[in-house]
Write a protein that holds these residues in place. Structure first.
Motif, PDB file in Angstrom:
ATOM      1  N   ASP A  35       0.868  -1.185   0.000  1.00  0.00           N
ATOM      2  CA  ASP A  35       0.000   0.000   0.000  1.00  0.00           C
ATOM      3  C   ASP A  35       0.901   1.231   0.000  1.00  0.00           C
ATOM      4  O   ASP A  35       1.469   1.585   1.032  1.00  0.00           O
ATOM      5  N   THR A  36       1.069   1.866  -1.165  1.00  0.00           N
ATOM      6  CA  THR A  36       2.034   2.973  -1.238  1.00  0.00           C
ATOM      7  C   THR A  36       1.484   4.271  -0.639  1.00  0.00           C
ATOM      8  O   THR A  36       2.252   5.129  -0.228  1.00  0.00           O
ATOM      9  N   GLY A  37       0.145   4.394  -0.574  1.00  0.00           N
ATOM     10  CA  GLY A  37      -0.428   5.585   0.065  1.00  0.00           C
ATOM     11  C   GLY A  37       0.039   5.689   1.515  1.00  0.00           C
ATOM     12  O   GLY A  37       0.247   6.788   2.041  1.00  0.00           O
ATOM     13  N   TYR A  40       3.216   7.766   1.897  1.00  0.00           N
ATOM     14  CA  TYR A  40       3.011   9.226   1.868  1.00  0.00           C
ATOM     15  C   TYR A  40       2.332   9.691   3.151  1.00  0.00           C
ATOM     16  O   TYR A  40       2.618  10.772   3.666  1.00  0.00           O
ATOM     17  N   ARG A  41       1.433   8.878   3.668  1.00  0.00           N
ATOM     18  CA  ARG A  41       0.775   9.215   4.932  1.00  0.00           C
ATOM     19  C   ARG A  41       1.804   9.317   6.054  1.00  0.00           C
ATOM     20  O   ARG A  41       1.717  10.180   6.927  1.00  0.00           O
ATOM     21  N   THR A  42       2.784   8.415   6.044  1.00  0.00           N
ATOM     22  CA  THR A  42       3.801   8.398   7.100  1.00  0.00           C
ATOM     23  C   THR A  42       4.646   9.674   7.054  1.00  0.00           C
ATOM     24  O   THR A  42       4.942  10.278   8.085  1.00  0.00           O
ATOM     25  N   VAL A 110       9.772  14.638  -2.609  1.00  0.00           N
ATOM     26  CA  VAL A 110       9.219  13.621  -1.699  1.00  0.00           C
ATOM     27  C   VAL A 110       9.000  12.327  -2.474  1.00  0.00           C
ATOM     28  O   VAL A 110       9.343  11.235  -2.020  1.00  0.00           O
ATOM     29  N   ARG A 111       8.506  12.452  -3.686  1.00  0.00           N
ATOM     30  CA  ARG A 111       8.245  11.265  -4.509  1.00  0.00           C
ATOM     31  C   ARG A 111       9.559  10.552  -4.838  1.00  0.00           C
ATOM     32  O   ARG A 111       9.640   9.326  -4.774  1.00  0.00           O
ATOM     33  N   ALA A 112      10.583  11.343  -5.148  1.00  0.00           N
ATOM     34  CA  ALA A 112      11.887  10.749  -5.475  1.00  0.00           C
ATOM     35  C   ALA A 112      12.458  10.042  -4.247  1.00  0.00           C
ATOM     36  O   ALA A 112      13.037   8.951  -4.352  1.00  0.00           O
ATOM     37  N   GLY A 131      -1.694   2.467  -5.569  1.00  0.00           N
ATOM     38  CA  GLY A 131      -1.323   3.869  -5.386  1.00  0.00           C
ATOM     39  C   GLY A 131      -1.959   4.744  -6.437  1.00  0.00           C
ATOM     40  O   GLY A 131      -3.112   4.535  -6.830  1.00  0.00           O
ATOM     41  N   ARG A 132      -1.196   5.743  -6.892  1.00  0.00           N
ATOM     42  CA  ARG A 132      -1.701   6.674  -7.894  1.00  0.00           C
ATOM     43  C   ARG A 132      -0.856   6.639  -9.167  1.00  0.00           C
ATOM     44  O   ARG A 132      -1.323   6.967 -10.249  1.00  0.00           O
ATOM     45  N   ASP A 133       0.418   6.277  -9.016  1.00  0.00           N
ATOM     46  CA  ASP A 133       1.363   6.377 -10.128  1.00  0.00           C
ATOM     47  C   ASP A 133       2.155   5.084 -10.294  1.00  0.00           C
ATOM     48  O   ASP A 133       3.282   5.100 -10.768  1.00  0.00           O
ATOM     49  N   ILE A 134       1.590   3.967  -9.863  1.00  0.00           N
ATOM     50  CA  ILE A 134       2.357   2.715  -9.910  1.00  0.00           C
ATOM     51  C   ILE A 134       2.548   2.276 -11.359  1.00  0.00           C
ATOM     52  O   ILE A 134       3.661   1.997 -11.794  1.00  0.00           O
ATOM     53  N   HIS A 188      -4.162  16.874 -10.784  1.00  0.00           N
ATOM     54  CA  HIS A 188      -3.676  18.090 -11.451  1.00  0.00           C
ATOM     55  C   HIS A 188      -2.284  18.505 -11.015  1.00  0.00           C
ATOM     56  O   HIS A 188      -1.777  19.516 -11.455  1.00  0.00           O
ATOM     57  N   ARG A 189      -1.660  17.755 -10.105  1.00  0.00           N
ATOM     58  CA  ARG A 189      -0.314  18.161  -9.697  1.00  0.00           C
ATOM     59  C   ARG A 189       0.667  17.881 -10.842  1.00  0.00           C
ATOM     60  O   ARG A 189       0.417  17.009 -11.685  1.00  0.00           O
ATOM     61  N   ALA A 190       1.770  18.613 -10.819  1.00  0.00           N
ATOM     62  CA  ALA A 190       2.745  18.455 -11.904  1.00  0.00           C
ATOM     63  C   ALA A 190       3.506  17.133 -11.775  1.00  0.00           C
ATOM     64  O   ALA A 190       3.808  16.478 -12.771  1.00  0.00           O
TER      65      ALA A 190
HETATM   66  O1   DC Z   1      -4.360   5.901  -1.002  1.00  0.00           O
HETATM   67  P1   DC Z   1      -4.278   6.879   0.132  1.00  0.00           P
HETATM   68  O2   DC Z   1      -5.561   7.630   0.361  1.00  0.00           O
HETATM   69  O3   DC Z   1      -3.759   6.250   1.394  1.00  0.00           O
HETATM   70  O4   DC Z   1      -3.173   7.958  -0.327  1.00  0.00           O
HETATM   71  C1   DC Z   1      -2.880   9.096   0.439  1.00  0.00           C
HETATM   72  C2   DC Z   1      -2.371  10.215  -0.475  1.00  0.00           C
HETATM   73  O5   DC Z   1      -1.093   9.861  -1.003  1.00  0.00           O
HETATM   74  C3   DC Z   1      -3.259  10.555  -1.655  1.00  0.00           C
HETATM   75  O6   DC Z   1      -3.792  11.858  -1.540  1.00  0.00           O
HETATM   76  C4   DC Z   1      -2.389  10.503  -2.875  1.00  0.00           C
HETATM   77  C5   DC Z   1      -1.015  10.175  -2.380  1.00  0.00           C
HETATM   78  N1   DC Z   1      -0.431   9.045  -3.094  1.00  0.00           N
HETATM   79  C6   DC Z   1       0.361   9.328  -4.180  1.00  0.00           C
HETATM   80  O7   DC Z   1       0.521  10.490  -4.535  1.00  0.00           O
HETATM   81  N2   DC Z   1       0.985   8.314  -4.850  1.00  0.00           N
HETATM   82  C7   DC Z   1       0.816   7.049  -4.475  1.00  0.00           C
HETATM   83  N3   DC Z   1       1.428   6.088  -5.154  1.00  0.00           N
HETATM   84  C8   DC Z   1      -0.028   6.733  -3.378  1.00  0.00           C
HETATM   85  C9   DC Z   1      -0.645   7.759  -2.720  1.00  0.00           C
END
Ligand code: DC
Length: 227
Positions: A35-37, A40-42, A110-112, A131-134, A188-190
């Motif tokens: 769970d990659t979200g 980011y939550r951490t 942060v992503r890097a 996630g969002r960008d897997i 919409h983020r870059a």
């Molecule tokens: O899936 P989640 O609600 O736990 O994710 C929390 C936030 O992290 C969500 O607003 C988007 C971001 N996120 C991301 O940018 N890329 C990911 N691979 C996973 C989550």
């Protein structure tokens, strides 16, 4: 010869059912669920706890070197998040942390910072990563890519129920508003915006219950992975 590990990427907006479905699928296939979200939550939790403003990029970046994140898997097979040695698995599920995560995840640095950790897991395990960008960034070569979605109203309803069950009731209207805003910010983020990979299969679960969604997902996977 290097052993072949399979990877299944599941992306989509908040509340589409990614984590529940991915967890169930992972259990069914014996794959590791990532769970990659939660990562980011951490990061968001650390920044907020240390008095930083997640909306202020400089305040977030200056704290990154102080953050050590580890993922462990309990006997139950579930993913636990360790933040500088402390188990924060529960704390990161509080509703406020969703907002912090959305803010910190918009910064490319942060992503890097978190990219290698995610890729390393897929190099050494069969994974289902959500996630969002897997499918677009983290594992562009994933064997299966699914973009899981549902209408905002249905997602808000599901999230409402989930938070209620956890004893954190929230107002449906407020949640719908938050989900809509978060969808907008995430797509919409870059940096690595939420979008369907060209080679991802779209699965809309608005009208499907859990069992039907799992079957649909399994059918997509079976077409692409020799199980
Ligand atoms: O899936 P989640 O609600 O736990 O994710 C929390 C936030 O992290 C969500 O607003 C988007 C971001 N996120 C991301 O940018 N890329 C990911 N691979 C996973 C989550």
């Amino acid at each position: 010869m290097e052993p072949k590990f399979y990877s299944i990427a599941i992306d989509g907006p908040a509340g589409a059912g990614k984590s529940t479905l991915a967890k169930a699928l992972a259990a069914r296939l014996g794959f590791l669920y990532v769970d990659t979200g939660a990562i980011y939550r951490t990061v968001g939790l650390f920044v907020a706890r240390s008095g930083g403003d997640c909306g202020d990029k400089a305040q977030v970046l200056i704290r990154l070197p102080e953050i050590r994140i580890a993922m462990t898997y309990g006997e139950d097979g579930l993913q636990h998040m360790l933040l500088n040695g402390e188990d924060v698995t529960k704390a990161i599920r509080e509703n406020a942390v969703s907002g912090y995560a959305s803010l910190v995840s918009a910064y490319p640095e942060v992503r890097a910072f978190l990219l290698d950790m995610q890729r390393a897991l897929a190099r050494t395990h069969n994974v289902i990563m959500d996630g969002r960008d897997i499918g677009t960034v983290v594992l562009p070569g994933a064997d299966v890519k699914v973009f899981l979605t549902a209408s905002p109203e249905e997602r808000a309803k599901r999230r409402c129920r989930e938070l209620e069950q956890r004893g954190q009731p929230v107002d449906y209207r407020q949640l719908l508003e938050e989900i809509t805003q978060r969808d907008y910010a995430d797509s919409h983020r870059a940096a690595a915006p939420l979008k369907q990979a060209e080679d991802a299969v779209l699965l809309d679960t608005s009208a499907l219950d859990f069992d039907a969604s799992l079957e649909a997902l399994l059918a997509i996977v079976k077409e692409r992975v020799p199980l």
